[in-house]
Write a protein that holds these residues in place. Structure first.
Motif, PDB file in Angstrom:
ATOM      1  N   ARG A 140      -9.976  -7.113   6.683  1.00  0.00           N
ATOM      2  CA  ARG A 140     -11.366  -7.513   6.932  1.00  0.00           C
ATOM      3  C   ARG A 140     -11.885  -6.998   8.279  1.00  0.00           C
ATOM      4  O   ARG A 140     -12.256  -7.787   9.157  1.00  0.00           O
ATOM      5  CB  ARG A 140     -11.519  -9.037   6.848  1.00  0.00           C
ATOM      6  CG  ARG A 140     -11.124  -9.602   5.506  1.00  0.00           C
ATOM      7  CD  ARG A 140     -11.557 -11.036   5.324  1.00  0.00           C
ATOM      8  NE  ARG A 140     -10.962 -11.956   6.282  1.00  0.00           N
ATOM      9  CZ  ARG A 140      -9.701 -12.377   6.228  1.00  0.00           C
ATOM     10  NH1 ARG A 140      -8.895 -11.936   5.272  1.00  0.00           N
ATOM     11  NH2 ARG A 140      -9.244 -13.244   7.112  1.00  0.00           N
ATOM     12  N   PHE A 198      -7.896 -14.494   1.116  1.00  0.00           N
ATOM     13  CA  PHE A 198      -8.194 -13.060   1.139  1.00  0.00           C
ATOM     14  C   PHE A 198      -6.925 -12.221   1.028  1.00  0.00           C
ATOM     15  O   PHE A 198      -6.954 -11.109   0.494  1.00  0.00           O
ATOM     16  CB  PHE A 198      -8.951 -12.706   2.418  1.00  0.00           C
ATOM     17  CG  PHE A 198     -10.377 -13.163   2.437  1.00  0.00           C
ATOM     18  CD1 PHE A 198     -11.362 -12.452   1.777  1.00  0.00           C
ATOM     19  CD2 PHE A 198     -10.719 -14.337   3.097  1.00  0.00           C
ATOM     20  CE1 PHE A 198     -12.675 -12.882   1.784  1.00  0.00           C
ATOM     21  CE2 PHE A 198     -12.036 -14.774   3.115  1.00  0.00           C
ATOM     22  CZ  PHE A 198     -13.013 -14.059   2.451  1.00  0.00           C
ATOM     23  N   GLY A 213      -8.398  -3.122  -1.445  1.00  0.00           N
ATOM     24  CA  GLY A 213      -7.591  -4.337  -1.327  1.00  0.00           C
ATOM     25  C   GLY A 213      -7.032  -4.512   0.070  1.00  0.00           C
ATOM     26  O   GLY A 213      -7.014  -5.620   0.619  1.00  0.00           O
ATOM     27  N   THR A 226       0.814  -1.215   0.000  1.00  0.00           N
ATOM     28  CA  THR A 226       0.000   0.000   0.000  1.00  0.00           C
ATOM     29  C   THR A 226       0.850   1.269   0.000  1.00  0.00           C
ATOM     30  O   THR A 226       0.309   2.362  -0.218  1.00  0.00           O
ATOM     31  CB  THR A 226      -0.926   0.030   1.232  1.00  0.00           C
ATOM     32  OG1 THR A 226      -0.136  -0.031   2.428  1.00  0.00           O
ATOM     33  CG2 THR A 226      -1.904  -1.138   1.213  1.00  0.00           C
ATOM     34  N   VAL A 283      -9.723  -5.765   2.270  1.00  0.00           N
ATOM     35  CA  VAL A 283      -9.980  -7.192   2.040  1.00  0.00           C
ATOM     36  C   VAL A 283      -9.005  -8.033   2.855  1.00  0.00           C
ATOM     37  O   VAL A 283      -9.367  -9.064   3.426  1.00  0.00           O
ATOM     38  CB  VAL A 283      -9.866  -7.531   0.537  1.00  0.00           C
ATOM     39  CG1 VAL A 283      -9.862  -9.047   0.320  1.00  0.00           C
ATOM     40  CG2 VAL A 283     -11.016  -6.905  -0.234  1.00  0.00           C
ATOM     41  N   ILE A 284      -7.760  -7.581   2.929  1.00  0.00           N
ATOM     42  CA  ILE A 284      -6.747  -8.315   3.701  1.00  0.00           C
ATOM     43  C   ILE A 284      -7.051  -8.253   5.192  1.00  0.00           C
ATOM     44  O   ILE A 284      -7.029  -9.268   5.898  1.00  0.00           O
ATOM     45  CB  ILE A 284      -5.343  -7.730   3.425  1.00  0.00           C
ATOM     46  CG1 ILE A 284      -4.979  -7.887   1.946  1.00  0.00           C
ATOM     47  CG2 ILE A 284      -4.289  -8.422   4.298  1.00  0.00           C
ATOM     48  CD1 ILE A 284      -3.742  -7.104   1.542  1.00  0.00           C
ATOM     49  N   GLY A 304      -6.841  -9.544  -1.882  1.00  0.00           N
ATOM     50  CA  GLY A 304      -6.561  -8.154  -1.533  1.00  0.00           C
ATOM     51  C   GLY A 304      -5.207  -7.707  -2.025  1.00  0.00           C
ATOM     52  O   GLY A 304      -5.051  -6.574  -2.509  1.00  0.00           O
TER      53      GLY A 304
END
Length: 305
Positions: free
Chosen positions: A147, A269, A141, A110, A144-145, A273
């Motif tokens: 969550r 995930f 993303g 990121t 998603v990792i 992600g």
């Protein structure tokens, strides 16, 4: 483009891919060693020892500094970058000891997203709609990792999420410094700055490391130094749009080694992600490379661990 020029371009692309493959292996070696050491040694002490050994490795590069020591605003820039990067590295070491290495690697992707936002806020670069969409996809993303709301967010995840924007700030500071000094001086001052920044925390939490721990951290410094060299060679040989997707293999190696060496479960995930984050980072890198070519200035290279 002539056939000879096309052949040379293809060869350089293959060389760049090769260097990037080497980079992914070296950086995963770093993460595996830090994961192996775990939380037995305080994160700030481990980071300090790693940078202190790395500083010794690059001492020959400090000869020019003796004659031309940076002063004033330039020295302030180096000091600020050392502070920011030192804190980021400490958080990264903390995260590595507490969450799977694949998750740390995926969340680390990121950083380019935060770089894009920082460039808009601090350098006045325009945020076009396509870049805004890439940033949104990248953040999606990351979510998603992690969550949030579906399972408890751990301190390791929070540490890595905090480290990513700090690494981005370090990148932006380096980008500004490249306008005034060479890359060798920037890397050398970063090692010196991180060592000094981490020293007080290491003293406060110090416990005598074993010879084995020092040896492993010394090996980490060697792998990290070699990894940054290979990354630089990859960027020199091939476009970022080629090297960035290849860098995604680091997540694959991290997941496999996590399973084989540490018994960490494969989390789909993380890959979903991570793929979203890498796609966004690749697009952002492509746009940055295009902008750099228009301005006829080389892009800065980020340094992490």
């Amino acid at each position: 483009m002539t056939a000879v020029a096309a052949s040379e371009s293809a060869d350089r692309t293959l060389v760049g891919i090769g260097w990037m493959l080497v980079t992914t292996v070296l950086f995963v070696c770093v993460t595996c060693i830090v994961r192996y050491l775990g939380s037995d040694i305080p994160a700030v002490e481990a980071a300090f020892i790693r940078y202190a050994i790395g500083l010794v490795l690059i001492l020959p590069a400090f000869r020019p500094l003796i004659r031309h020591w940076p002063r004033g605003r330039l020295l302030g820039g180096f000091a600020l970058r050392g502070l920011v990067h030192g804190v980021a590295v400490m958080l990264w070491f903390y995260a590595m000891a507490r969450i799977p290495i694949a998750e740390v690697t995926a969340l680390g992707y990121t950083s380019p997203i935060f770089v894009t936002l920082g460039a808009a806020f601090f350098f006045g670069e325009r945020l076009h709609l396509r870049r805004i969409m890439a940033v949104i996809i990248g953040f999606a993303g990351a979510m998603v990792i992690v969550r949030p709301g579906f399972h408890e967010i751990s301190s390791g995840q929070l540490a890595q999420l905090a480290a990513a924007p700090l690494f981005a700030v370090s990148f932006l500071l380096a980008k500004g410094l490249t306008r005034e000094v060479g890359s060798g001086l920037i890397v050398g001052m970063l090692s010196l700055g991180c060592t000094l920044v981490l020293l007080p925390g290491a003293i406060l939490q110090w416990r005598d490391p074993t010879l084995e721990e020092v040896a492993w951290l010394g090996l980490t410094a060697c792998f990290a130094t070699a990894g940054h060299y290979a990354l630089t060679r990859a960027f020199q040989a091939a476009p970022l749009t080629v090297t960035q997707p290849v860098g995604f293999l680091q997540l694959v190696w991290a997941a496999l080694l996590g399973v084989l060496l540490f018994g960490e479960p494969l989390d789909p995930f993380v890959f979903i992600g991570g793929g979203m984050v890498v796609a966004a980072a690749t697009y952002i890198s492509h746009r940055e490379a295009q902008a750099a070519r228009r301005l006829r200035t080389p892009p800065a290279v980020a340094t992490e661990t």
